[in-house]
Scaffold this motif. Sequence first.
Motif, short mmCIF file in Angstrom:
data_model
loop_
_atom_site.label_atom_id
_atom_site.label_comp_id
_atom_site.label_asym_id
_atom_site.label_seq_id
_atom_site.Cartn_x
_atom_site.Cartn_y
_atom_site.Cartn_z
N LYS A 36 0.88 -1.24 -0.15
CA LYS A 36 0.16 0.06 -0.01
C LYS A 36 0.81 1.17 -0.13
CE LYS A 36 -3.96 -1.90 2.38
NZ LYS A 36 -4.63 -2.16 3.75
N LYS A 39 2.23 1.52 -3.58
CA LYS A 39 1.43 1.07 -4.71
C LYS A 39 1.71 1.74 -5.90
CE LYS A 39 -2.10 4.53 -3.00
NZ LYS A 39 -3.41 4.65 -2.31
N TRP A 40 1.95 2.82 -6.16
CA TRP A 40 2.30 3.51 -7.33
C TRP A 40 3.52 2.93 -8.09
CZ3 TRP A 40 -2.16 5.36 -8.96
CH2 TRP A 40 -2.75 6.06 -8.02
N TYR A 42 4.12 -0.21 -7.56
CA TYR A 42 3.73 -1.57 -8.03
C TYR A 42 2.96 -1.34 -9.27
CZ TYR A 42 5.17 -4.20 -3.82
OH TYR A 42 6.09 -4.88 -3.19
N ALA A 43 2.12 -0.44 -9.25
CA ALA A 43 1.32 -0.10 -10.37
C ALA A 43 2.05 0.13 -11.51
CB ALA A 43 0.38 1.04 -10.07
N GLY A 44 3.00 1.09 -11.55
CA GLY A 44 3.74 1.31 -12.71
C GLY A 44 4.62 0.23 -13.12
N ILE A 46 3.81 -3.22 -12.52
CA ILE A 46 2.79 -4.26 -13.31
C ILE A 46 2.27 -3.55 -14.69
CG2 ILE A 46 0.48 -5.06 -13.00
CD1 ILE A 46 1.14 -5.03 -9.87
N GLY A 47 2.15 -2.19 -14.92
CA GLY A 47 1.78 -1.63 -16.10
C GLY A 47 2.60 -1.91 -17.14
N GLN A 158 4.38 -8.88 -7.80
CA GLN A 158 4.11 -8.35 -9.07
C GLN A 158 3.93 -9.00 -10.09
OE1 GLN A 158 7.81 -6.54 -11.05
NE2 GLN A 158 8.36 -6.24 -9.03
#
Length: 599
Positions: A36, A39-40, A42-44, A46-47, A158
């Motif tokens: 958490k 998270k950004w 992780y988002a980057g 994974i994206g 991830q």
Amino acid sequence: MKLADDHQDMPVIQRRKSVWELLKDPVFLQFLAIIKTYKWYYAGVIGAQIALTGVALLFAETSRRLFDQVPNIPDRNLLIILSAFSVTTVLQLAFTFLYNWLNSALNESVVFEMRRKILNHLQRLPLSFHESHHSSNSFNIMYSELEIAKNFIVFDVQRLIALPVSFLFVGIYLMSVHPILGAIAISIGPLQLLSNLVHKSKFKQAAEMQSRATRGVFFTIGETLHGVREIKSNQMEPIIDERMADIQTKGVAYNVLLTKLSTIRGIAKEIPGRVGYIAGVGVGAYMMASGSIGPGGLVAFITLLDKVAEPFNVLVDTINNLQRSISGARRLFDVMDMEEENVKDGIALPDGSPSIRYEGVAFRYAEESNAIRGISFEVPAGTSIALVGPSGSGKSTVVKLLHRFYEPQEGTIRLDGIPLKEYSIASLRERMALVSQDIYIFDGTVAENIAAGRPEAAYEDIERAAKLAQAYDFIAALPKGFDSAIGERGIKLSHGQKQRLSIARAILRNASILVMDEPTSALDVDTESSFQKDLGQWASSCTKIIIAHRLSTIRDADYILFIDKGEIIESGTMNQLIEKNGRFRRYWEKQGAFPAATR
């Protein structure tokens, strides 16, 4: 010097946890909560992974169109395809850079966050934990075992999110190229999961032994570096080398066995992929010959075969990683599950020096006979009491209970008439200062070490404390004075100089309760005499407990307790004990003093 298992193993739970129980462990869930925070990132990451899958699909589709149209491809179509390849290359480089950059930032951030969590937890554990477990175990937790959890949280989590999405997209695409080729590609991954069953129990056993050998290395290195002076003086180098050779022999054997089993499991994992490749190429070639698909379809199958099997490979690797390190993860979680000291609950210790009273206090360490039993005495506010007796008699245990490093099993300790356990540990220790015989000097400057317990102290106060501790002269003679670096554990100082810094540190705390455990054991006679004189200035209002073997240290004590085998044998003023002609008198005479020397 035999390497004992007791020094290598952290406390472990009685029943071994399975992989899935570890994944549900509350501490493991706490580590997952780190996601958490970042998270950004992780988002980057994974994206970027999903984007790279999209680029791979674009490359495969472009390749399929190229091979389906050669050799009679129109110039316009060739230009479009080459342009698509160029765009694909640029996108792949861009997303690869983005993935590596974000992944590196994520990895370092999570490692430092986890390490900080573990260190904060370790320093908040009771002193009993640190006194009963070797420090190399904590270092092993901070590095080796941390890597176990980190690899899962940073990399596996991830990939477990991104790769199923990739599997879905690639699988749908290959099914659209041809259902049979798509079915062959999709079936490879599940078959690879079965490789996890090959030598499963042997693999876990070898991993456990390899982990034990690693802990042995940490233990031996820590012992050697901390005790290098004693090792050199006692010519123990051959013994240490022999110990390391034994660990090396076992470690190499376990690593070779682990590598052998890993290789066998890896081969078992590769077989479905190789068979699937051969089957796909064979079937694709037959369909291409019969006109069912074009050459591009077979090229697309070959290009994306690894992509569709990758999620299952990751799952297999993740399970293997957890199996390989299940014992290490269990130790990490068990330590993190341990209850921390509750230092905040309770009332605050009021200003002013308190009275101290022990009422029938008894305590014993785990699986040992009583360290102290039936201890009762009182120290009026602002006065001093000395604890005298042979080594191992329980004197240090008395003051450990006062610091609440341990809790008494019987009896009560009171400050100003209030039970000690009703005060918050934080306020209690804030009002106490300790001069210990086990002197610890931090790797920093002289000023930083004196101000360790009160970092906001002004320079003038640090200087004053040094003068009162008879440390100012040797500090002034150092190349940079108070700003001189004194090395790890104060290696550049003599034992007496380190003791004077420890005394200065206690003076600077301006505490209400002063505990001195052999405070002058490393001081010469003149320095001790000056220290005793200055003690009356800076500690006159403190309530003092003094532990000493050198009886000259306690000449000015208001009251004396002679303790042996955990019990108070004699008590009284110095004159009373000398006149009694008992154990204390014999101690006094052995040190060359005479009754007439009393005050």
